[in-house]
Motif scaffolding. Structure first.
Motif, short mmCIF file in Angstrom:
data_model
loop_
_atom_site.label_atom_id
_atom_site.label_comp_id
_atom_site.label_asym_id
_atom_site.label_seq_id
_atom_site.Cartn_x
_atom_site.Cartn_y
_atom_site.Cartn_z
N ALA A 179 46.14 99.77 8.91
CA ALA A 179 46.14 100.16 10.25
C ALA A 179 45.06 100.28 11.06
N HIS A 218 42.81 97.62 11.04
CA HIS A 218 42.42 96.36 11.23
C HIS A 218 42.30 96.03 12.65
N ALA A 239 45.65 95.20 14.27
CA ALA A 239 46.88 95.99 14.48
C ALA A 239 47.46 96.41 15.58
N THR A 264 49.38 101.15 6.86
CA THR A 264 49.57 99.78 7.31
C THR A 264 50.41 99.37 8.52
N VAL A 265 50.14 98.30 9.09
CA VAL A 265 51.05 97.78 10.09
C VAL A 265 51.83 96.44 9.46
#
Length: 308
Positions: free
Chosen positions: A177, A179, A182, A259-260
């Motif tokens: 998430a 990054h 993202a 996360t994405v």
């Protein structure tokens, strides 16, 4: 006169490249396999194998005989199929080797369909990745393989097999998430060239698809972590350990904490799933019913959007 029973040994040695491995697949001793090969060479009057650093290799005469062996085995499978069709038996057991997501996506629903429509058919499932499932099929330990297309996989022109396409699905990018990419609605693989990657074990067909896609985008992914469990891959991405590409269906029902998930722009990697049977066996009534159920369930699959 060639003893047709020895052709099975010829094919096993050609597949496995060593007498020991062929013997294990055939449940024979290595000495028995060696004796049968020697007898076959005497019957044909030709040397059929030579030794190399990679194991036993077919001679030109061996290649000719192997091509005829495939035809003989296919005809025997057809004979069995016709006899079974004559008996019109809609009962019996079929062993299917399949990878985990394929089991969840199409095989399990197909089993439910078969239970309703053909309750006399029993399907025994063996969890196996693509390369292993094909070995089980060719060695006669499975009647049908549910597997994926990968570099080095048998093609439609393989004389030993009949392949039935089932469905295809994209790989999505799984990013931490935090990054930098993202916030973007989609990502290009080339933009992930400098990241650490989370991949599958060498030999896993998904790993092969991912590496090939990255190579086509101009870079070799730096695999910092490996796991064949997509839940673990997603968890590692959520911990900031790297980025990953995961088949879309494998993400359904997976916890995406921290996360994405983003679709890949351009011609991103695709997982192509197919069923395989030994050539000549596709009309066997038991296998035909299982194949029909698989194709019917695969037809119900539709692309799902990437997770937000």
């Amino acid at each position: 006169m060639i003893d047709p029973r020895r052709l099975r040994i010829l094919r096993a040695v050609a597949d496995h490249r060593t007498v020991t491995a062929a013997a294990a697949a055939l449940y024979l001793t290595p000495s028995a396999v060696s004796q049968q090969l020697a007898a076959l060479e005497q019957e044909t009057g030709h040397a059929l194998f030579t030794r190399s650093s990679q194991g036993l290799r077919l001679t030109a005469a061996g290649e000719i005989l192997l091509a005829h062996t495939h035809e003989v085995h296919a005809q025997l499978e057809r004979a069995e199929a016709e006899l079974a069709a004559y008996a019109a038996g809609a009962a019996g057991e079929v062993t299917v080797a399949a990878f985990a997501t394929g089991i969840a996506e199409v095989l399990a629903p197909a089993l439910a369909r078969l239970g309703r429509e053909h309750p006399g058919i029993r399907v025994r499932v063996r969890d196996a990745e693509g390369d292993e499932s094909m070995r089980l099929l060719l060695d006669g330990e499975a009647d049908l393989a549910l597997t994926v297309e990968y570099r080095g996989a048998p093609g439609a022109d393989d004389a030993r097999l009949t392949l039935i396409p089932l469905y295809a699905e994209p790989f999505d990018a799984v990013l931490p998430a935090s990054h930098a990419l993202a916030p973007h609605p989609s990502v290009a693989l080339a933009d992930l060239a400098d990241d650490d990657w989370i991949g599958q074990s060498p030999g896993n067909p998904c790993q092969d698809v991912v590496v090939l896609a990255c190579e086509q985008s101009g870079f070799q992914p730096r695999m910092a972590h490996t796991s064949d469990d997509f839940r673990a891959v997603v968890a590692l991405a959520g911990a900031g350990a790297g980025v990953a590409l995961v088949p879309r269906s494998a993400l359904r029902g997976t916890e995406l904490k921290e996360t994405v998930v983003r679709p890949v722009t351009g011609s991103g990697p695709t997982r192509r799933v197919f069923a395989a049977v030994r050539r000549g066996a596709e009309t066997h009534p038991l296998l035909a019913r299982v194949l029909t159920a698989l194709t019917q369930e695969a037809a119900h699959l539709s692309p799902h959007p990437a997770h937000p």
